[in-house]
Design an enzyme around this catalytic site. Sequence first.
Site, mmCIF file in Angstrom:
data_model
loop_
_atom_site.group_PDB
_atom_site.id
_atom_site.type_symbol
_atom_site.label_atom_id
_atom_site.label_comp_id
_atom_site.label_asym_id
_atom_site.label_seq_id
_atom_site.Cartn_x
_atom_site.Cartn_y
_atom_site.Cartn_z
ATOM 1 N N GLU A 1 -84.289 -58.716 -20.192
ATOM 2 C CA GLU A 1 -83.590 -58.578 -18.912
ATOM 3 C C GLU A 1 -82.930 -59.882 -18.477
ATOM 4 O O GLU A 1 -81.792 -59.882 -18.015
ATOM 5 C CB GLU A 1 -84.580 -58.100 -17.836
ATOM 6 N N ASP B 1 -90.540 -63.443 -11.993
ATOM 7 C CA ASP B 1 -90.108 -62.214 -12.671
ATOM 8 C C ASP B 1 -89.545 -62.475 -14.066
ATOM 9 O O ASP B 1 -88.329 -62.444 -14.242
ATOM 10 C CB ASP B 1 -89.043 -61.499 -11.831
ATOM 11 N N GLU C 1 -90.720 -53.319 -4.258
ATOM 12 C CA GLU C 1 -89.322 -52.935 -4.456
ATOM 13 C C GLU C 1 -89.080 -51.478 -4.067
ATOM 14 O O GLU C 1 -88.437 -50.721 -4.788
ATOM 15 C CB GLU C 1 -88.896 -53.187 -5.910
HETATM 16 C C1 GCV Z 1 -88.937 -51.656 -13.112
HETATM 17 C C2 GCV Z 1 -87.638 -56.600 -11.859
HETATM 18 C C3 GCV Z 1 -86.619 -55.745 -12.544
HETATM 19 C C4 GCV Z 1 -86.776 -54.280 -12.136
HETATM 20 C C5 GCV Z 1 -88.203 -53.849 -12.466
HETATM 21 C C6 GCV Z 1 -89.164 -54.751 -11.719
HETATM 22 C C7 GCV Z 1 -90.606 -54.420 -12.021
HETATM 23 O O1 GCV Z 1 -87.400 -56.663 -10.489
HETATM 24 O O2 GCV Z 1 -85.340 -56.209 -12.223
HETATM 25 O O3 GCV Z 1 -85.833 -53.529 -12.842
HETATM 26 O O4 GCV Z 1 -88.411 -52.507 -12.111
HETATM 27 O O5 GCV Z 1 -88.929 -56.081 -12.100
HETATM 28 O O6 GCV Z 1 -91.165 -55.090 -12.855
HETATM 29 O O7 GCV Z 1 -91.144 -53.514 -11.420
#
Ligand code: GCV
Length: 718
Positions: free
Chosen positions: A412, A384, A310
């Site tokens: 989340e 995720d 990411e």
């Molecule tokens: C900290 C998901 C979440 C992100 C998070 C990522 C991760 O994509 O939406 O906010 O980033 O996981 O675990 O690194």
Amino acid sequence: MKKEILVILILAGLGLFTPAMADDGYRLWLKYDQITDIAYLKECNKILSGVMITGDSPVISAAHDELIAGLAGMTGSQVTEVSSLKSSGTLVAGTFRSSPVVASLLPDVEPGTIGEEGYIIRSVTMGGKKITVIASEGDRGVLYGVFHLLRLVSMQSPLEDLSITEKPATVLRLLNHWDNLDRSVERGYAGESVWNWHLLPGYISPRYRDYARANASIGINGTVITNVNANALVLTPQYLVKVAALADVMRPYGIKVYLTARFSAPAETGGLATSDPLDPAVARWWKEKASEIYALIPDFGGFLVKANSEGQPGPQNYGRSHADGANMLADAVAPYGGVGMWRAFVYDNNIPVDRAKQAYNEFVPLDGSFRSNVLVQVKNGAVDFQPREPFHPLFGAMPSTPLMMEFQITQEYLGCSTHLVFLAPLFEECLTSDTHAAGPGSDVAKVIDGTLHGHSLTGMAGVANIGSERNWTGHLFGQANWYAFGRLAWQPSLSSATIASEWIRMTLTHDPEIADGISTMMLSSREAAVNYMTPLGLHHIMAEGHHWGPGPWVNRGRPDWTSVYYHRADTIGIGFNRTREGSDAVSQYFPPLNDIFNDPAECPENMLLWFHHVPWDHTMKSGRILWDEMCIRYQEGVNAAEVYGAYWETLNGRIDNAQYEHVRQLLKIQAREARWWKDACLLYFQTFSRRPFPAGVDKPENDLAYYRGLRFYYVPGI
Ligand code: GCV
């Protein structure tokens, strides 16, 4: 009249004996309210009439203070401290090393069997005197033993014939804070970060100590205080003194501080031309950084890294592997006993085949190439933190590498901190899944605790749901998820029901009928959320960006961040074909799971659409066709959320008013949002199934255009 009964009557007369009727949640499960059951109070006063705790380290002092405060609160009287075993009813606590009394009370215990963190709590009789002893080989074990005893008293459990031996199943039991230096919290729904970076190191908020106490009480022994989407600034001298101040508060509670390391820090803040892990100047920079950190924080735990994921920088930016990056950082902290935790949450930055397959593809070939102080930290599922995912195929697939579990405590994808979703069943489901890596019985828990492949460095991490809100977690029941994580990191074989019961008794009520009712609600709440959000193996169909609310129509941006990529609905059916004819993700699982998941007739229905694209008219086990089954599941989720609200209203006046009202309002929102999920998803999927809603499914409140048109601003947690 007995003295304690008199005290109670006087307190009752003063109105001090009724439970506090405006609990703001700050005290979490460590309330230490006065015991109201007179018989139990008597037992307590008899068995714990005097306390003798030996040792003078900061950890023992913390244990001492907790014990005295806890017992005084719960018994309503001052605790008598004694220096010898003169009478019955003494509680003795200490290490075998520091306390000859402890050693003499437990002569049968072989040295080296309990460990520094393990403990024994036992009722013994010596010279006709009844003694309760808490013993460990280390100060931290004494602290954990004290918290265990206080838990027993808080739960009003029998104290007469104790014979408890506890040892943590994992070495590292860590919270991961996705907290930024500006105090925002990624995926945080409970206010700002608990760390007030601006005022540190000068101002030490009392919250830090209470945070440490709460964590120690459930066996958590480390905290990664910064976001995995890391900021290199935290590694600069200006911030390191702040980190050191936090570490000072945590230390007496057995908690080590860890930091996330931004991989590009040498170039970003160190003035180097590169952050290539194989460049000697880069390796030297990290070694010097480690030495600077350990000079300030001698027990610094180590680094957690999110790399090449990411948009985060990583070794692949320089043509190097994850192992090259992890080993370079691990070497920097190794001389001080530190560890490197390298996240496996990676997926291709370009065009993915199937995102669920990528971590496995990248990491399995690296098995055996990591240093001995590296753990690879793996999310419970391959996509995720969805409401339901099959366990991550990496578990069991890297026998030469310690794999650390990463659960998400913050909600989340589970309604932020607005929904009551007790996560212990989700954690338990994953931990008890059989990977079959070494034949039947190769549960994920055995990978995590190191017993399957013989690793001694083990761990479990939970992404924290804690913030600056007075009650720490936003939703009162979010506390139960923090609690559950700690208890399962200590002992992954604990059941969700046991954990729920402990938490309820310490937090809400001792009334067995109410406790049962609340437990039933908690234990079913995760399945209810799965039903009203993503039944039958659906996943990743939430709104874009903030991830709050439904968004099955999301189709913009990179494909594997959209909903349509995951549900693949069309006029034929719905679901992601991960079979051998599809993306072949099933082959990442060991036999016989690969065959079971591959076969729609054998694949568990609660994961059917994870692995299969299934025709709308496919006959399900219930005899219904898929479309009808999906509609019914959504409706069942809504019904459950409504039942929770109705049940909670029966508790009016029977539990603390503030707790009651807080949860009552949130349950109303939850029921409304459950309906929103159902209506939006079913209307959208109906455009593909072209079938009517079956009997028993409520008519949607609005049309699809309405749900698609909803816009939200400033949803927390981004
Ligand atoms: C900290 C998901 C979440 C992100 C998070 C990522 C991760 O994509 O939406 O906010 O980033 O996981 O675990 O690194």
